[in-house]
Design an enzyme around this catalytic site. Structure first.
Site, PDB file in Angstrom:
ATOM      1  CG  HIS A   1      -6.136  -8.937   1.509  1.00  0.00           C
ATOM      2  ND1 HIS A   1      -6.490  -9.404   0.551  1.00  0.00           N
ATOM      3  CD2 HIS A   1      -5.725  -7.506   1.327  1.00  0.00           C
ATOM      4  CE1 HIS A   1      -5.765  -8.227  -0.541  1.00  0.00           C
ATOM      5  NE2 HIS A   1      -6.428  -7.017   0.212  1.00  0.00           N
TER       6      HIS A   1
ATOM      7  NE  ARG B   1      -3.480  -2.242   2.782  1.00  0.00           N
ATOM      8  CZ  ARG B   1      -3.384  -3.394   3.702  1.00  0.00           C
ATOM      9  NH1 ARG B   1      -2.127  -3.499   4.311  1.00  0.00           N
ATOM     10  NH2 ARG B   1      -3.663  -4.598   3.692  1.00  0.00           N
TER      11      ARG B   1
ATOM     12  NE  ARG C   1      -2.880  -3.340  -1.020  1.00  0.00           N
ATOM     13  CZ  ARG C   1      -2.573  -4.453  -0.195  1.00  0.00           C
ATOM     14  NH1 ARG C   1      -1.193  -4.823  -0.343  1.00  0.00           N
ATOM     15  NH2 ARG C   1      -3.273  -5.156   0.775  1.00  0.00           N
TER      16      ARG C   1
ATOM     17  CE1 TYR D   1      -6.908  -8.477  -7.123  1.00  0.00           C
ATOM     18  CE2 TYR D   1      -6.450  -9.150  -4.275  1.00  0.00           C
ATOM     19  CZ  TYR D   1      -5.841  -7.666  -5.685  1.00  0.00           C
ATOM     20  OH  TYR D   1      -5.484  -6.409  -4.058  1.00  0.00           O
TER      21      TYR D   1
END
Length: 259
Positions: free
Chosen positions: A238, A117, A215, A247
């Site tokens: 996560h 991030r 990312r 994803y």
């Protein structure tokens, strides 16, 4: 958000302590009629629930009128990601002869190569680099720390940048940050957004790209190359695997190959 709600109920001479579920539903109905998008409505509901939970905890009320408020269903947006060739095009725009060239290259290699991030990148510290072991320690959301593998390419460019970094007049209190601006201070989020915007435009890529896109690209490319979803979850930091599962919806070709 709470001020919006207050203004609405003040017109009806109602205080927050007098409200019931039907009053709050009337507010949401008006917001919907005004064309306020579902995501903003959901945020308002979250604020109201938290506010009334606080009032109950502090004994202003004995029940939470917002508890049964239903948030609107939000459409699931698939994240934009870059193809591997597009990543290469963007990185190719970096001029290594410029004063910040090696720093910017190191930034992009780390941002993409570690799936960080923006806040994790700007907050990265020298004391959290363990190049001999091939890992870095990252501080993510909620100050949660995780270990992320760093590839040899990123390590190489960070070390090249360090040769230039030695000549900076580093400001007091910023000595441990990896990425610094020309004044020797920690880079800001805005600066990373600015760099991404400039290099994406220079590469002629028309997608809406932000630092977070790198990312998403990191996770997508790992999945395309056969990485385990649980491993990707750990690298991205996560808390829940359901966040990472988005994803699996991105690459239809990958899904066909699996089947």
């Amino acid at each position: 958000d709470l001020n919006k709600a207050r203004a609405f109920f003040e017109e009806q001479n109602l205080s927050p302590l007098q409200l019931h579920l039907n009053h709050l539903e009337a507010l949401l109905t008006q917001l919907s009629q005004m064309g306020i998008n579902p995501r903003s409505q959901a945020r308002l509901i979250s604020a109201l629930k938290a506010f009334y939970k606080y009032l109950v905890l502090e004994d202003y009320l004995n029940r939470n009128p917002a508890e049964l408020l239903e948030a609107p269903k939000l459409p699931q947006k698939l994240p934009v990601y870059l193809e591997e060739e597009e990543i290469e095009q963007i990185i190719a725009q970096i001029d290594l002869s410029s004063p910040e060239g090696h720093r910017n290259l190191a930034i992009f290699e780390t941002l993409y190569g570690c799936g960080l991030r923006v806040s994790e990148l700007t907050g990265l510290r020298l004391s959290n680099l363990f190049f001999s072991e091939g890992i870095i320690r990252v501080t993510g959301k909620g100050s949660k720390e995780r270990l992320v593998p760093i590839n040899p390419t990123a390590v190489k460019y960070i070390e090249l940048y360090f040769e230039q970094r030695k000549h900076l007049n580093i400001s007091k209190g910023h000595e441990d940050f990896v990425f610094l601006n020309r004044r020797g201070k920690q880079l800001t989020r805005a600066m990373i957004f600015h760099l991404v915007k400039n290099y994406v435009q220079a590469a002629g890529i028309r997608k809406k790209v932000s630092p977070h896109t790198f990312r998403h690209s990191f996770a997508t490319h790992l999945l395309q190359h056969g990485a385990d979803l649980r491993a990707i979850q750990q690298m991205l930091g996560h808390t829940s695997i359901t966040t990472t599962e988005i994803y699996t919806h991105i690459d239809k070709l990958y899904l066909k190959e699996v089947i």
